[in-house]
Scaffold this active site. Structure first.
Site, PDB file in Angstrom:
ATOM      1  N   TRP A 357      32.848  59.515  23.684  1.00 48.36           N
ATOM      2  CA  TRP A 357      33.488  58.707  24.740  1.00 48.36           C
ATOM      3  C   TRP A 357      32.850  57.328  24.836  1.00 48.36           C
ATOM      4  O   TRP A 357      33.378  56.445  25.531  1.00 48.36           O
ATOM      5  CB  TRP A 357      33.428  59.420  26.087  1.00 48.36           C
ATOM      6  CG  TRP A 357      32.051  59.688  26.620  1.00 48.36           C
ATOM      7  CD1 TRP A 357      31.195  60.654  26.202  1.00 48.36           C
ATOM      8  CD2 TRP A 357      31.365  58.996  27.680  1.00 48.36           C
ATOM      9  NE1 TRP A 357      30.018  60.618  26.925  1.00 48.36           N
ATOM     10  CE2 TRP A 357      30.094  59.613  27.842  1.00 48.36           C
ATOM     11  CE3 TRP A 357      31.683  57.928  28.497  1.00 48.36           C
ATOM     12  CZ2 TRP A 357      29.155  59.176  28.795  1.00 48.36           C
ATOM     13  CZ3 TRP A 357      30.752  57.500  29.448  1.00 48.36           C
ATOM     14  CH2 TRP A 357      29.509  58.120  29.578  1.00 48.36           C
ATOM     15  N   ASP A 358      31.751  57.113  24.139  1.00 51.74           N
ATOM     16  CA  ASP A 358      31.094  55.810  24.095  1.00 51.74           C
ATOM     17  C   ASP A 358      32.090  54.696  23.772  1.00 51.74           C
ATOM     18  O   ASP A 358      32.002  53.580  24.280  1.00 51.74           O
ATOM     19  CB  ASP A 358      30.024  55.776  22.994  1.00 51.74           C
ATOM     20  CG  ASP A 358      28.994  56.875  23.115  1.00 51.74           C
ATOM     21  OD1 ASP A 358      29.268  57.867  23.810  1.00 51.74           O
ATOM     22  OD2 ASP A 358      27.916  56.754  22.495  1.00 51.74           O
ATOM     23  N   GLU A 486      23.456  63.821  31.229  1.00 48.74           N
ATOM     24  CA  GLU A 486      23.357  65.158  30.629  1.00 48.74           C
ATOM     25  C   GLU A 486      22.054  65.866  31.000  1.00 48.74           C
ATOM     26  O   GLU A 486      21.842  67.007  30.605  1.00 48.74           O
ATOM     27  CB  GLU A 486      23.487  65.055  29.102  1.00 48.74           C
ATOM     28  CG  GLU A 486      24.885  64.644  28.675  1.00 48.74           C
ATOM     29  CD  GLU A 486      24.975  64.240  27.214  1.00 48.74           C
ATOM     30  OE1 GLU A 486      23.927  63.924  26.621  1.00 48.74           O
ATOM     31  OE2 GLU A 486      26.091  64.211  26.679  1.00 48.74           O
ATOM     32  N   LYS A 597      19.392  60.698  33.136  1.00 45.71           N
ATOM     33  CA  LYS A 597      19.365  60.157  31.783  1.00 45.71           C
ATOM     34  C   LYS A 597      20.035  58.791  31.715  1.00 45.71           C
ATOM     35  O   LYS A 597      19.543  57.879  31.061  1.00 45.71           O
ATOM     36  CB  LYS A 597      20.092  61.131  30.861  1.00 45.71           C
ATOM     37  CG  LYS A 597      20.045  60.769  29.398  1.00 45.71           C
ATOM     38  CD  LYS A 597      20.881  61.764  28.592  1.00 45.71           C
ATOM     39  CE  LYS A 597      20.884  61.430  27.131  1.00 45.71           C
ATOM     40  NZ  LYS A 597      21.940  62.179  26.402  1.00 45.71           N
ATOM     41  N   GLN A 598      21.171  58.671  32.350  1.00 40.92           N
ATOM     42  CA  GLN A 598      21.931  57.430  32.236  1.00 40.92           C
ATOM     43  C   GLN A 598      22.848  57.302  33.439  1.00 40.92           C
ATOM     44  O   GLN A 598      23.100  58.273  34.139  1.00 40.92           O
ATOM     45  CB  GLN A 598      22.743  57.422  30.956  1.00 40.92           C
ATOM     46  CG  GLN A 598      23.957  58.347  30.961  1.00 40.92           C
ATOM     47  CD  GLN A 598      24.668  58.365  29.626  1.00 40.92           C
ATOM     48  OE1 GLN A 598      24.431  59.238  28.801  1.00 40.92           O
ATOM     49  NE2 GLN A 598      25.541  57.400  29.400  1.00 40.92           N
TER      50      GLN A 598
END
Lengths: 756, 756
Positions: A357-358, A486, A597-598
């Site tokens: 999906w990046d 994640e 994580k992000q």
């Protein structure tokens, strides 16, 4: 963090060769042309640790999935990118001994990736048998001639005796994959032939058990050199053209290798493949090496004209952003709608050349700003073409509509971790958002109202089935998901997922109002469906903490071990020597920790930045930023944009640096495995959407720029609705030039400005 | 549900052979003696679908783990049970053609597992080359002589012409494993020799990458028969003794095969193994086949004396409970503290011979009631001996103390699914509970105060590190766990896990008050630690819903799609044709559904049954029972006991049947893969703890029996504190006889009764 290359505005250059940094250097000097690419390993022998890696766009292999206990809905196969047949190796012997920098004495080493020209070069003086020989190498994969790889070597005898030189140029199918989980071979040899200075080898990926196509690849090589041809070799797994000669003192001898690579992706039959290869080899033969180089330089110059960013006063930052764009464009430039952008592009096997999906979430905005709309449209078409596979993926889970894959080569989900595969489903909304983003940025609704509407409806049907209604709460909920973060998986009511699913349903209903009658008929959305979607939009549960003034990442997140300061912001910090946590902590510890994580909540806030109040943005940023470890390369740019918006300039610049020089400075200590290709979008996003505050609202382009303290200014090109703009930002003012196209009115710092 | 065998009180017997049920029949007719065991495949050739499976206790192989993305804390290796070298195959040729019931015409088929005697027999009349031959086979693995396998075949010529017979008896290392994930070979051959009527083969498990011991196995065979010896074979992977002869009309010829199996588990060197095998073969040779059979019958009789249950008025139920005990005892009878009880015992490869928490939670109570305490103590010692490995497992997660494995052969975690491996940690408390249960039932604290205290302290240290303190809630919580109900994984605050962890800390503090000074010194628990443990006991979060009057399985459980009736009990039901859901629904759908695989809240309530009020038990049972699909074989017995306690007699009996005849009636449609060995405990638990209401409270044995409506009565033996009791329950009254040992006072229906 480890900086192994020198600072240079246009070059990735080093004068050192440390065996322990060899893989890192190879990743950093990767080259590609969207059709194929490779790591920066040496052409000649190197007996030290190295990762030989050459990859072909769209060529993959479905391996069998191995799990603890199989369950229904797990993907059938696990997609891998096979390390291609090696066509670059050239063994060089001086007086009978192979040059091998892992063993030989050498000096004057230089390794240089020229990003302006798209050429990788190297030179060194090696001592063999008591003789000093200067070796120079130059190579590229052509963006003007996609099937072409060219390599030019020169050898100068710096000693006062003549030396014997032997060169063996190979095409070799005896290649092992180097993935975390195996060391297997994926190529069989179908056919081979060699002549004196030429040869060709046809290979095929080994059989698989899943009925996906096997790939046939043909590689043909030719050579130009002053050396004499020696006997060629035709062995079981490789072919070689051999050359030999004598180099007198001070004499320079050159050796040029060209390879044409064709695949069954483009040619149906073995005969067609063979014929195409011959034609392409002839076509390449019509041009001199210098002409081929010139074409490469011109093509790169054209790309840079549309996209270059200059930074005044910070060469490290300058190098970072150019490296970002160079590697991103080397991986994808929209010439083939069957291809996409792998997280490691052509630079490694881990995560390989699969599509994530990046692409939609991070890369698409960059292409929208730096290249022709066609490039972005091809990214959208890729998903449209894979819609049947997305229906299949949803069906595998027993769900309606379409579920786009987390990891794929052909549209079918091919990664096997249930917590990712069928839980990280926010991707469905990210892909829908790309349709919206394209229309919003380009002002062109055509795709959205045709192919796009099919994708949107299919995704809406998925969401309508995937939510459940909780009677107790009188709300629709989404249980069992993994957000962008994640490090917290299989959670309930991830705010990002819920918020974007709600948006997707709403947007789809809006698009349905606008599609043609014919298209509406094709989509066949019933009134009942629409009513259900509207009900979900009205009653979607969005976790929020009123007291903290934040959107809650997911149910239970605030029950974690979080200590708040007097402003209700977390003071938790991971000790510096335990970062990155994914290399220090067990997965168990990571999952239970509050560390992120992000961007997750902030990812969705970024999508709809201007829908939130200043206070909402501030509260959420201040709460989540201290907990975020940015261990996805896709995290920092989003926080950088958000920080810039909040005028947290220092934080924003810190995050920019982390993004733009992620690989150059090996921030996450994993660049040796390959570059973070999709994260190459981050530098551009941070500068353009962050520092320059670029937005498109109601069709109007807007800026609200600032200049990072350490910089004097920056300048970037922007492609916007048939125009090429140049935006020049200094500490004093912002100047916007129209380089191409019709005048337009933009908003600069809140004021309308006419750009002519 | 599929009933392939006839109802019989002592036998598993059928007169039909349907190819599609072959694997199911093989599972059902498995035999074992704790040391080794095998499925009920035929000795002679069978070319149809069949699962050849022979397994040796404690012999395993560590395979490499393959995952999507590797993370810290994942187990290094994936333990597998290798299918052993085949020592039972006997090829029988009549006039040159092999008997093969997959192809031949045959009649009068009978297959019978005699549970009373521990002998598997088979007979049929086969037509070969126009001649009818009656074949009878009888085989057993001896529980009186663990290394011995014996097989007797007889052949009667029913035709009026003589026939030629050739018999080839094999030991064959050319064996493939049949697991869900591969078809590999695990045996190499070290040594072989054959003579005329004897042979031996030494095999070794193939090398592994993890430094765990390779197993050497020696198998020696000898034969007695009227047939003449023909030339023996000594091939690369197998040896064979051959025999031949003529059978005249009406003549019967017999053929007897004995095999001795020894392994490097018991003998250090190849020489010792060889010598032991020779000695054992000689020892076997001293007895006739009939004597060997007699010893087997006597040994089984002794087991049955201590454990038999008779049911008056329901032969299906009678067969069920005997099948349960027979298979459980065939798998484990406490003779070797290095062995344990695999979920499939010696009857299949899936889940294999590994040790799970099933042992402590379900099997131990049965052994406590049916056999000498030594048997149960060996199960406790198994865990004590593996304590170092449990420390290792915790350390792998970065945690203090000991984490017992979910799946293991040697104590080290060897199953790779993170949601199970390091999340289904309630097992730590289950293992602690076994220590408590042993002490409580036997009245003997010795183990608890010595080895047990070490285990308890190690587990307490784990819990103290694994919980976290949520400031916001002023409570200790346990995030990221999977309860017994694996259909909801990676949840927060699973009530069962939290409640039993709290109990474990409390019990450990109690035990610490009682240990000797010396032991206390060894345990070295600081006052600070004790204070911390007490604090956790005081502030452990236990999710509860006051309105519904239930303990909540985990955070968010009640947000699922649950519809309540007027009594606040769920009315959700899975359509019958979608059961079992794990064979019809995707894992995604299962995880999000409110359906429960097996007792979870109720598992912990069962452990501490008498600590809860009638109302609590009723509310929780009524809420959770409709949601429970019992797709673990370990679910129904717990619900049966709870239902019996609540006098939901009909429900209790329904659940008993499901338990006791789980495999006999193939309830879960998976018996073909092997029997549910650890679930063989269920029938006993349901009858003894359920129908008879057996409890031990404050050292007193208690009963509160009822008789299921369809039964006339039931009678069972119980071993309790050096006594053998017989409890006879009829609809009129309950009679308790003391068969052995000192008189005691028990509580029957709430009244003290003296049993003499």
């Amino acid at each position: 963090m480890k900086r192994t290359f020198e600072i240079d505005p246009w070059k990735v250059i080093t004068h050192e060769l440390n065996p322990e940094d060899k893989r890192l250097q190879e990743s950093m000097t990767s080259i590609g042309n969207e059709y194929m690419g490779m790591r920066g390993m040496f052409e000649e022998k190197y007996s030290g640790d190295s990762h030989q890696g050459i990859y072909l766009g769209g060529v993959w292999y479905p391996d069998k999935t191995r799990v603890g206990w199989w369950k229904i809905g797990y993907p059938e196969y696990f997609g891998k990118v096979p390390n291609a047949i090696d066509f670059i190796s050239v063994d060089i012997k001086i007086n009978g001994e192979s040059i091998d920098l892992a063993k030989d004495s050498f000096s004057d080493f230089e390794l240089c990736l020229d990003m302006k020209r798209g050429i990788l070069s190297r030179s060194f003086i090696v001592e063999k048998d008591g003789h000093k020989i200067e070796v120079k190498s130059e190579r590229f994969v052509s963006i003007a001639f996609k099937e072409l790889y060219a390599n030019k070597l020169t050898f100068t005898n710096l000693s006062n005796e003549s030396v014997k030189i032997e060169v063996q140029s190979l095409i070799n199918a005896d290649v092992y994959n180097e993935d975390s989980n195996y060391g297997e071979q994926f190529w069989g040899v179908l056919n081979k032939e060699v002549a004196d200075k030429t040869g060709r080898l046809v290979g095929q990926t080994v059989e698989n058990n899943f009925g996906t196509p096997r790939f046939t690849v043909e590689m043909a090589m030719s050579h130009e050199t002053e050396l004499s041809a020696a006997k060629s070799e035709n062995e079981e797994k490789y072919i070689a053209n051999n050359f030999e000669g004598t180099i007198e003192p001070d004499q320079t001898v050159s050796f040029e290798k060209r390879v044409i690579v064709t695949t069954s992706r483009d040619y149906d039959t073995d005969e067609a493949l063979d014929e195409a290869t011959t034609n392409l080899m002839n076509k390449a033969g019509e041009q001199s090496y210098d002409q081929l180089v010139k074409a490469q330089e011109d093509a790169w110059a054209e790309r840079w004209t549309k996209s270059d960013i200059t930074i005044d006063g910070d060469e490290a930052a300058q190098q970072g952003i150019r490296f970002n764009l160079f590697q991103l464009f080397s991986t994808y430039y929209g010439n083939d709608a069957r291809l996409n952008i792998g997280p490691k592009g052509f630079t490694g096997e881990k995560y390989g050349g699969a599509t994530y999906w990046d692409t939609e979430a991070f890369c698409l905005p960059v292409y929208l700003g730096t290249s022709d709309p066609k490039v972005s449209e091809n990214l959208l078409m890729y998903r449209y073409n894979q819609l049947p596979a997305a229906f299949h993926n949803a069906q595998q889970q027993g769900l309606d509509g379409a579920l786009y894959p987390m990891v794929t080569f052909n549209g079918v989900e091919c990664h096997n971790e249930w917590e990712i595969t069928f839980e990280e489903i926010h991707r469905n909304s990210d892909i829908a958002y790309a349709i919206y983003n394209y229309a919003k940025t380009t002002g062109d609704n055509t795709y959205a109202l045709h192919e796009g509407s099919e994708v949107l409806v299919a995704i809406a049907r998925f969401w309508a089935d995937r939510v459940h209604f909780s009677e107790r709460n009188d709300k629709y909920m989404i249980h069992g998901v993994t957000g962008a973060d994640e490090y917290q998986n299989n959670v309930d009511n991830n705010w990002y997922t819920n918020a974007t699913a709600k948006w997707e349903l709403k947007y789809t209903l809006e698009v349905l109002e606008e599609v043609s009658e014919e298209q509406a008929k094709k989509l066949a959305v019933s009134d009942e469906e629409k009513a259900k979607w509207q009900d979900i939009v009205d009653k979607m549960y969005l976790p929020e903490d009123k007291e903290l003034g934040i959107f809650v990442q997911h149910d239970g997140f605030l029950d974690k071990e979080i200590t708040l300061d007097e402003n209700n912001n977390p003071i938790n910090k991971v000790p510096a020597d335990e970062l990155p946590i994914n290399q220090h902590w067990s997965w168990d510890k990571i999952l239970r920790s509050p560390y992120i994580k992000q961007a997750d909540v902030l990812q969705a806030m970024w999508y709809f930045m201007d829908d939130f109040t200043e206070e909402q943005k501030k509260r959420n940023f201040d709460f989540y930023e201290p907990l975020t470890v940015h261990e996805s390369s896709l995290s920092a740019p989003i926080y950088a944009i958000m920080a810039a918006d909040l005028r947290y300039q220092e934080k924003s610049v810190e995050l920019y640096e982390r993004t733009a020089r992620l690989d150059l400075d090996n921030y996450n200590n994993d660049t040796k495995d390959g570059l973070h290709i999709t994260a190459m979008s981050g530098g551009w996003l941070a500068i353009v959407q962050g520092f320059a505050g670029m937005r498109v609202n109601d069709g109007q382009l807007q800026f609200k720029p600032f200049v990072p303290q350490a910089w004097n200014g920056y300048n970037f090109r922007l492609n916007f609705r048939d125009r090429l703009l140049e935006i020049d930002v200094t500490k004093e003012n912002t100047e916007i030039k129209l380089l191409k196209g019709e005048p337009l009115t933009i908003k600069l710092n809140g004021e309308d400005v006419e750009v002519k």
